[in-house]
Design a protein around this motif. Structure first.
Motif, mmCIF file in Angstrom:
data_model
loop_
_atom_site.group_PDB
_atom_site.id
_atom_site.type_symbol
_atom_site.label_atom_id
_atom_site.label_comp_id
_atom_site.label_asym_id
_atom_site.label_seq_id
_atom_site.Cartn_x
_atom_site.Cartn_y
_atom_site.Cartn_z
ATOM 1 N N ALA A 1 0.826 -1.215 0.000
ATOM 2 C CA ALA A 1 0.000 0.000 0.000
ATOM 3 C C ALA A 1 0.855 1.257 0.000
ATOM 4 C CB ALA A 1 -0.932 -0.012 1.211
ATOM 5 N N ASP A 2 2.026 1.205 0.630
ATOM 6 C CA ASP A 2 2.927 2.368 0.645
ATOM 7 C C ASP A 2 3.412 2.716 -0.749
ATOM 8 O OD1 ASP A 2 2.690 2.393 3.405
ATOM 9 O OD2 ASP A 2 4.530 1.229 3.723
ATOM 10 N N THR A 3 3.694 1.696 -1.554
ATOM 11 C CA THR A 3 4.212 1.966 -2.899
ATOM 12 C C THR A 3 3.176 2.688 -3.755
ATOM 13 O OG1 THR A 3 3.494 -0.176 -3.806
ATOM 14 C CG2 THR A 3 5.661 -0.104 -2.763
ATOM 15 N N VAL A 4 1.895 2.430 -3.501
ATOM 16 C CA VAL A 4 0.836 3.133 -4.231
ATOM 17 C C VAL A 4 0.835 4.612 -3.851
ATOM 18 C CG1 VAL A 4 -1.636 3.215 -4.717
ATOM 19 C CG2 VAL A 4 -0.529 1.019 -4.328
ATOM 20 N N LEU A 5 1.116 4.907 -2.572
ATOM 21 C CA LEU A 5 1.196 6.298 -2.134
ATOM 22 C C LEU A 5 2.368 7.009 -2.806
ATOM 23 C CD1 LEU A 5 0.493 5.939 1.712
ATOM 24 C CD2 LEU A 5 -1.107 6.001 -0.201
ATOM 25 N N ILE A 6 3.488 6.329 -2.898
ATOM 26 C CA ILE A 6 4.657 6.919 -3.569
ATOM 27 C C ILE A 6 4.332 7.202 -5.030
ATOM 28 C CG2 ILE A 6 7.032 6.460 -4.302
ATOM 29 C CD1 ILE A 6 7.352 4.801 -1.712
ATOM 30 N N ASP A 7 3.595 6.282 -5.656
ATOM 31 C CA ASP A 7 3.223 6.474 -7.059
ATOM 32 C C ASP A 7 2.315 7.690 -7.218
ATOM 33 O OD1 ASP A 7 3.320 5.034 -9.796
ATOM 34 O OD2 ASP A 7 1.181 5.423 -9.532
ATOM 35 N N GLU A 8 1.413 7.888 -6.272
ATOM 36 C CA GLU A 8 0.525 9.058 -6.313
ATOM 37 C C GLU A 8 1.339 10.348 -6.225
ATOM 38 O OE1 GLU A 8 -3.302 11.032 -6.265
ATOM 39 O OE2 GLU A 8 -2.955 8.867 -6.387
ATOM 40 N N VAL A 9 2.329 10.368 -5.324
ATOM 41 C CA VAL A 9 3.162 11.563 -5.173
ATOM 42 C C VAL A 9 3.969 11.819 -6.442
ATOM 43 C CG1 VAL A 9 5.062 12.601 -3.876
ATOM 44 C CG2 VAL A 9 3.275 11.343 -2.669
ATOM 45 N N ARG A 10 4.498 10.769 -7.031
ATOM 46 C CA ARG A 10 5.252 10.941 -8.289
ATOM 47 C C ARG A 10 4.386 11.603 -9.356
ATOM 48 N NH1 ARG A 10 9.824 7.524 -9.459
ATOM 49 N NH2 ARG A 10 9.032 7.341 -11.584
ATOM 50 N N ASP A 11 3.112 11.211 -9.417
ATOM 51 C CA ASP A 11 2.232 11.804 -10.416
ATOM 52 C C ASP A 11 1.855 13.233 -10.057
ATOM 53 O OD1 ASP A 11 0.467 11.234 -12.873
ATOM 54 O OD2 ASP A 11 -0.968 12.033 -11.429
ATOM 55 N N LEU A 12 1.789 13.550 -8.777
ATOM 56 C CA LEU A 12 1.528 14.932 -8.373
ATOM 57 C C LEU A 12 2.677 15.851 -8.774
ATOM 58 C CD1 LEU A 12 0.040 14.289 -4.824
ATOM 59 C CD2 LEU A 12 -1.179 15.320 -6.755
ATOM 60 N N ILE A 13 3.860 15.276 -8.890
ATOM 61 C CA ILE A 13 5.037 16.066 -9.273
ATOM 62 C C ILE A 13 5.207 16.095 -10.786
ATOM 63 C CG2 ILE A 13 7.554 16.210 -9.085
ATOM 64 C CD1 ILE A 13 7.247 14.844 -6.320
ATOM 65 N N GLU A 14 5.064 14.947 -11.412
ATOM 66 C CA GLU A 14 5.268 14.849 -12.862
ATOM 67 C C GLU A 14 4.273 13.850 -13.442
ATOM 68 O OE1 GLU A 14 8.860 13.802 -16.043
ATOM 69 O OE2 GLU A 14 9.259 13.905 -13.892
ATOM 70 N N ARG A 15 3.629 14.206 -14.542
ATOM 71 C CA ARG A 15 2.568 13.387 -15.118
ATOM 72 C C ARG A 15 3.060 11.994 -15.506
ATOM 73 N NH1 ARG A 15 -2.284 14.359 -17.447
ATOM 74 N NH2 ARG A 15 -1.980 16.623 -17.373
ATOM 75 N N THR A 16 2.273 10.990 -15.153
ATOM 76 C CA THR A 16 2.554 9.608 -15.548
ATOM 77 C C THR A 16 2.148 9.410 -17.006
ATOM 78 O OG1 THR A 16 2.081 8.884 -13.287
ATOM 79 C CG2 THR A 16 2.085 7.188 -14.990
ATOM 80 N N GLY A 17 2.973 8.710 -17.769
ATOM 81 C CA GLY A 17 2.659 8.446 -19.176
ATOM 82 C C GLY A 17 1.428 7.575 -19.326
ATOM 83 N N SER A 18 0.659 7.843 -20.377
ATOM 84 C CA SER A 18 -0.597 7.115 -20.599
ATOM 85 C C SER A 18 -0.465 6.149 -21.766
ATOM 86 C CB SER A 18 -1.737 8.102 -20.879
ATOM 87 O OG SER A 18 -2.929 7.419 -21.217
ATOM 88 N N LEU A 19 -1.076 4.972 -21.604
ATOM 89 C CA LEU A 19 -1.157 3.974 -22.668
ATOM 90 C C LEU A 19 -2.450 4.166 -23.448
ATOM 91 C CD1 LEU A 19 -0.062 0.987 -20.439
ATOM 92 C CD2 LEU A 19 1.304 1.944 -22.293
ATOM 93 N N GLY A 20 -2.532 3.494 -24.596
ATOM 94 C CA GLY A 20 -3.725 3.595 -25.414
ATOM 95 C C GLY A 20 -4.893 2.804 -24.869
ATOM 96 N N HIS A 21 -4.596 1.630 -24.288
ATOM 97 C CA HIS A 21 -5.683 0.810 -23.732
ATOM 98 C C HIS A 21 -5.134 -0.076 -22.625
ATOM 99 C CE1 HIS A 21 -9.744 -0.860 -23.837
ATOM 100 N NE2 HIS A 21 -9.192 -2.025 -23.564
ATOM 101 N N VAL A 22 -5.903 -0.181 -21.549
ATOM 102 C CA VAL A 22 -5.539 -1.012 -20.407
ATOM 103 C C VAL A 22 -6.695 -1.947 -20.090
ATOM 104 C CG1 VAL A 22 -5.128 -1.004 -17.913
ATOM 105 C CG2 VAL A 22 -3.904 0.605 -19.381
ATOM 106 N N VAL A 23 -6.389 -3.232 -19.899
ATOM 107 C CA VAL A 23 -7.367 -4.205 -19.408
ATOM 108 C C VAL A 23 -7.044 -4.472 -17.942
ATOM 109 C CG1 VAL A 23 -8.217 -6.566 -19.580
ATOM 110 C CG2 VAL A 23 -7.705 -5.292 -21.650
ATOM 111 N N LEU A 24 -8.010 -4.253 -17.084
ATOM 112 C CA LEU A 24 -7.838 -4.458 -15.650
ATOM 113 C C LEU A 24 -8.737 -5.599 -15.207
ATOM 114 C CD1 LEU A 24 -6.789 -3.586 -12.855
ATOM 115 C CD2 LEU A 24 -8.632 -1.907 -12.774
ATOM 116 N N ASP A 25 -8.127 -6.732 -14.871
ATOM 117 C CA ASP A 25 -8.912 -7.912 -14.492
ATOM 118 C C ASP A 25 -8.945 -8.079 -12.975
ATOM 119 O OD1 ASP A 25 -10.488 -10.110 -14.792
ATOM 120 O OD2 ASP A 25 -9.081 -11.263 -15.994
ATOM 121 N N GLU A 26 -9.978 -8.758 -12.492
ATOM 122 C CA GLU A 26 -10.227 -8.940 -11.063
ATOM 123 C C GLU A 26 -10.195 -7.582 -10.357
ATOM 124 O OE1 GLU A 26 -11.333 -11.602 -10.038
ATOM 125 O OE2 GLU A 26 -10.692 -13.084 -11.502
#
Length: 680
Positions: free
Chosen positions: A434-459
């Motif tokens: 869960a901590d790593t997700v928080l770090i990822d959120e902060v990284r995006d608050l500082i610099e935009r995360t790159g976007s893919l064209g399509h993502v499949v999210l299962d379960e």
């Protein structure tokens, strides 16, 4: 002597042989391409070599994979996508002869769509639909439906039923020959919008998601090949199980990952309590982190003085503060605003230069932005933020957390959020998933995360709001296919409502489709498991099944001291049938069952290992069973499985998952009483 003209089966076999020969010729042509003088530099040459290698791989003729599985005979000649004629063989990929005439049409082509959609009420100009039966790679049978013949009776396709029920040995296979109309509608939905599929067990939602990726890559390849596609699964075992589906459909470039893979910015060495994990995954944490990132911004109290040559240019503190406040109000990403601030200050200096009669240009502004006084001011006003250090401080510094969480988390909740024993340094921090997700959120608050064209999210039902946000960042300018079943949510933060989940994902406009008709789980088994639905998901429709397998369900009660031996005996009986066998049990029961299987001389695999004809039994911890399927399932001690979870509802959901992994038969072995809902 029978000739192909007299026997339709011989005719189809001849067409299959011709198509296989044409595919080999297509592969040989690709291998023979000479690109030595085509590219201007070695980089382009490497890219072209890679593309040709992928093309050669995709043209492989897999001997056990049917090259085509169906045929459409149209009533009138067509001209769709350059395909002229009335008869088309439908397969996993396009195959043409030396003259360019099609021998097999890709299942994703528009001309193939009626194979999945045509009915007697709406034949879509199709006179005959033919399905083929195979034994390995050998064509052995065919079955015709005359869609425009009013005298022909409606009947269930025996070949379709046989394909659905074919024993499962090895990884998950594609369903391209058995896609149903309601599934096909989702598969062929356009790329502009996102889709959420609520699917009961056995409805094929995972396969639908994978085939949707294959379809989108076919219909919109240029766009998606540039932006990329990604399949996200719950764990590595699941990804290994599904990894052969897309390559079998000719798609080799789709990446696969877990959510933990996406946010792996630090090594995970710790675990959270359910309470702490739930609080860290709560959407409120996004606001806490946003405050924390901006908490270091300081309003200036001194002017900024820039010296150039013999002149000094002074920007008053209030004017610098106005620029800072404007950037804060614009809600820019922290890093972009930090880069914009020196340009704002430099512009203020240039305005003063122009007023004094000078004529500065862009080079002067760039030089002023790099001036030591400006750089020092920016460093003081808008300091750099390290995502890892910021989250470390938030979880270890009670005063800092209290300041950022004020009005969002109570004092008691903050106590759960903080580390019990704050580490002395970053190196000694035992980060949790869960901590790593928080770090990822902060990284995006500082610099935009790159976007893919399509993502499949299962379960997807098992994700927290913060995890949804992490996935949503990866498709912020693209689309998503979200797959899940609310009844199978087994995390403390499991999704209760798809609309809320889609909001956190950043796709509130996504259409929610429900699949309730099962093809994998026998009717007797799904009805048994559905006894739990009123408790675990009272708002969901009960799943139905097209399959009714005699003797598919058996419940055995044994003495406690005989439980391990009885479970091993049930596995031995299941191995007497064709196909794969999964022994599913509570995680803490796995060591005892492993010993019992070894004592009974029954070799077994672990989840993620590929089954074979000689090794067909897999010992599956209940926490890893989600998304997997086996021809026969032996379920050990349901009470232990339910009791291993923090609350009864989560335990019953875990049990529901385990009960619905069977394709042909389920044997429940227990010593303790079954949950009340199963005995009603």
């Amino acid at each position: 002597m029978t000739t192909p003209a007299d026997d339709p089966l011989l005719t189809e076999r001849a067409h299959l042989a011709r198509a296989r020969a044409a595919l080999r010729a297509m592969r040989a042509d690709a291998e023979a391409l000479d690109i030595s003088d085509v590219t201007g530099n070695w980089v382009d040459a490497q890219v072209l070599h890679s593309q040709i290698a992928s093309r050669v791989t995709s043209l492989a003729d897999l001997p056990d994979t049917p090259l085509f599985f169906g045929r459409l005979d149209y009533r009138h000649p067509l001209d769709a996508d350059g395909e002229t004629g009335t008869r088309f063989h439908i397969g996993r990929r396009h195959v043409h002869d030396a003259h360019g005439d099609p021998l097999v049409i890709d299942w994703r082509a528009p001309v193939s769509q009626p194979f999945y959609r045509a009915t007697r009420k709406d034949p879509l100009d199709v006179a005959l639909r033919r399905r083929f039966g195979y034994d390995g790679g050998e064509l052995t049978a065919f079955e015709d439906e005359h869609l425009t013949d009013p005298d022909e009776e409606e009947r269930t396709s025996a070949l379709l039923q046989r394909e659905i029920e074919r024993p499962r040995v090895g990884p998950m296979r594609d369903i391209v020959a058995t896609i149903q109309p309601e599934q096909d509608e989702i598969v062929r939905a356009g790329p502009a919008g996102s889709v959420c599929v609520q699917g009961a067990p056995g409805t094929g939602k995972t396969a639908v998601g994978l085939h949707r990726v294959a379809y989108l890559l076919y219909a919109h390849r240029e766009r998606l090949s540039r932006s990329g596609t990604l399949v996200i699964g719950p764990n590595r075992s699941f990804l290994h199980y599904i990894e052969q589906v897309l390559p079998a459909l000719g798609e080799l470039e789709v990446k696969q990952a877990t959510v933990d893979d996406l946010v792996a910015h630090v090594e995970v060495r710790g675990t959270d309590s359910p309470a702490a994990a739930g609080l860290k995954g709560d959407a409120r944490m996004a606001r806490v982190l946003r405050r924390a990132v901006r908490s270091g911004v300081r309003m200036p109290t001194e002017p900024v003085v820039v010296v150039r040559g013999s002149r000094r240019w002074r920007i008053p503190a209030h004017e610098v503060a106005e620029s800072v406040q404007e950037l804060l109000d614009r809600d820019m990403r922290y890093g972009a605003a930090r880069e914009a601030l020196p340009q704002r200050l430099a512009h203020a200096v240039l305005v003063r230069m122009e007023r004094s009669g000078e004529a500065p240009d862009d080079r002067v502004q760039a030089a002023v932005a790099r001036n030591p006084a400006v750089k020092a001011a920016v460093k003081e006003i808008w300091p750099q933020v390290d995502p890892v250090k910021l989250v470390f401080r938030l979880l270890s510094d009670a005063e800092f957390l209290a300041a950022q969480a004020e009005g969002l988390y109570t004092a008691e909740e903050q106590r759960h959020l903080r580390w019990d024993r704050p580490p002395r340094s970053l190196r000694s921090a035992a980060w949790s998933a869960a901590d790593t997700v928080l770090i990822d959120e902060v990284r995006d608050l500082i610099e935009r995360t790159g976007s893919l064209g399509h993502v499949v999210l299962d379960e997807a039902q098992d994700l927290s709001p913060m995890q949804y946000r992490a996935v949503g960042r990866r498709c912020s300018t693209g689309s998503a296919t979200v797959l899940g079943d609310l009844a199978q949510g087994t995390t403390p933060w499991a999704t209760a409502d798809w609309n809320e989940a889609l909001f956190h994902l950043g796709k509130p406009e996504a259409a929610v489709e429900e699949l309730t008709r099962g093809f994998r789980v026998p009717r007797e088994v799904i009805a048994y498991a559905s006894r739990l639905l009123p408790v675990i998901a009272p708002g969901l429709s009960e799943a139905t099944s097209v399959r009714e397998t005699a003797g598919a369900l058996e419940v055995r009660r044994v003495a406690e001291e005989k439980l391990d031996a009885a479970t091993a005996a049930a596995c031995r009986e299941a191995l007497g049938q064709l196909g794969s066998v999964g022994l599913i049990a509570a995680d803490d029961r796995i060591p005892a069952l492993a010993e019992a299987l070894s004592g009974a001389d029954l070799p077994y695999l672990e989840p993620g290992q590929e089954t074979s004809r000689s090794h067909r039994l897999t010992l599956v911890p209940a926490t890893l069973a989600k998304g997997l399927e086996y021809d026969y399932v032996v379920l050990d001690e349901p009470a232990a499985l339910v009791g291993a979870e923090p609350d009864e509802r989560t335990g019953l959901r875990r049990l529901y998952v385990a009960l619905t992994r069977a394709v042909s038969g389920l044997t429940v072995v227990h010593a303790a009483p079954l949950p009340d809902r199963l005995t009603r």
